[in-house]
Design a protein around this motif. Sequence first.
Motif, short mmCIF file in Angstrom:
data_model
loop_
_atom_site.label_atom_id
_atom_site.label_comp_id
_atom_site.label_asym_id
_atom_site.label_seq_id
_atom_site.Cartn_x
_atom_site.Cartn_y
_atom_site.Cartn_z
N VAL A 40 0.82 -1.22 0.00
CA VAL A 40 0.00 0.00 0.00
C VAL A 40 0.85 1.27 0.00
O VAL A 40 0.35 2.34 -0.32
CB VAL A 40 -1.02 0.01 1.17
N ALA A 41 2.12 1.16 0.37
CA ALA A 41 3.02 2.32 0.34
C ALA A 41 4.46 1.83 0.27
O ALA A 41 4.79 0.79 0.82
CB ALA A 41 2.82 3.20 1.56
N VAL A 42 5.30 2.59 -0.41
CA VAL A 42 6.71 2.23 -0.60
C VAL A 42 7.58 3.43 -0.24
O VAL A 42 7.29 4.56 -0.64
CB VAL A 42 6.97 1.83 -2.08
N GLY A 43 8.66 3.17 0.50
CA GLY A 43 9.62 4.22 0.83
C GLY A 43 10.46 4.62 -0.38
O GLY A 43 10.32 4.04 -1.46
N GLU A 44 11.34 5.58 -0.18
CA GLU A 44 12.17 6.09 -1.28
C GLU A 44 13.28 5.15 -1.68
O GLU A 44 13.88 5.30 -2.73
CB GLU A 44 12.76 7.44 -0.88
N GLY A 45 13.62 4.19 -0.84
CA GLY A 45 14.70 3.26 -1.12
C GLY A 45 15.83 3.41 -0.13
O GLY A 45 15.92 4.40 0.59
N ALA A 46 16.69 2.41 -0.09
CA ALA A 46 17.83 2.42 0.83
C ALA A 46 18.84 3.46 0.39
O ALA A 46 19.06 3.69 -0.81
CB ALA A 46 18.46 1.04 0.86
N LEU A 47 19.47 4.08 1.37
CA LEU A 47 20.49 5.09 1.12
C LEU A 47 21.87 4.42 1.19
O LEU A 47 22.18 3.74 2.15
CB LEU A 47 20.39 6.20 2.17
N THR A 48 22.67 4.60 0.15
CA THR A 48 24.02 4.03 0.13
C THR A 48 25.00 4.95 0.86
O THR A 48 24.66 6.10 1.17
CB THR A 48 24.52 3.81 -1.31
N ASP A 49 26.20 4.48 1.09
CA ASP A 49 27.24 5.29 1.74
C ASP A 49 27.59 6.53 0.93
O ASP A 49 27.98 7.56 1.48
CB ASP A 49 28.51 4.46 1.96
N SER A 50 27.45 6.45 -0.38
CA SER A 50 27.77 7.59 -1.24
C SER A 50 26.63 8.60 -1.33
O SER A 50 26.76 9.64 -1.97
CB SER A 50 28.14 7.11 -2.64
N GLY A 51 25.47 8.27 -0.72
CA GLY A 51 24.35 9.21 -0.71
C GLY A 51 23.31 8.98 -1.79
O GLY A 51 22.31 9.69 -1.84
N SER A 52 23.51 7.99 -2.65
CA SER A 52 22.51 7.70 -3.67
C SER A 52 21.48 6.71 -3.11
O SER A 52 21.70 6.08 -2.08
CB SER A 52 23.17 7.15 -4.93
N ARG A 53 20.36 6.60 -3.78
CA ARG A 53 19.27 5.72 -3.34
C ARG A 53 19.22 4.46 -4.20
O ARG A 53 19.41 4.51 -5.41
CB ARG A 53 17.92 6.42 -3.44
#
Length: 94
Positions: A40-53
């Motif tokens: 029903v809802a999804v987050g933005e995604g995991a954040l990597t060490d370099s700051g990308s998703r």
Amino acid sequence: MLKPLGDRVIVKVQEAEEQTVGGIVLASNAKEKPQTGEIVAVGEGALTDSGSRIKPSVKTGDKVLFDKYAGSEVRYDDQKYLVLHDKDIMAIVE
């Protein structure tokens, strides 16, 4: 509405069957814990060490199969939901 953070998703859990194929009604403690539901809802995604998703592997509306004991149960607006990490989802049911 609930908005999950990071790599989390919110699942509306499919209720367990209360009867067997032969019509026997099961006691609540004899039912298997449900393992399927709808996103029903999804987050933005995991954040990597370099700051990308890292993009989540599921989207809203997907029917999924998840690990039996994963996640945290929450109640919101008299509905029961499960908050899971993306990695706890084993398959998309088509």
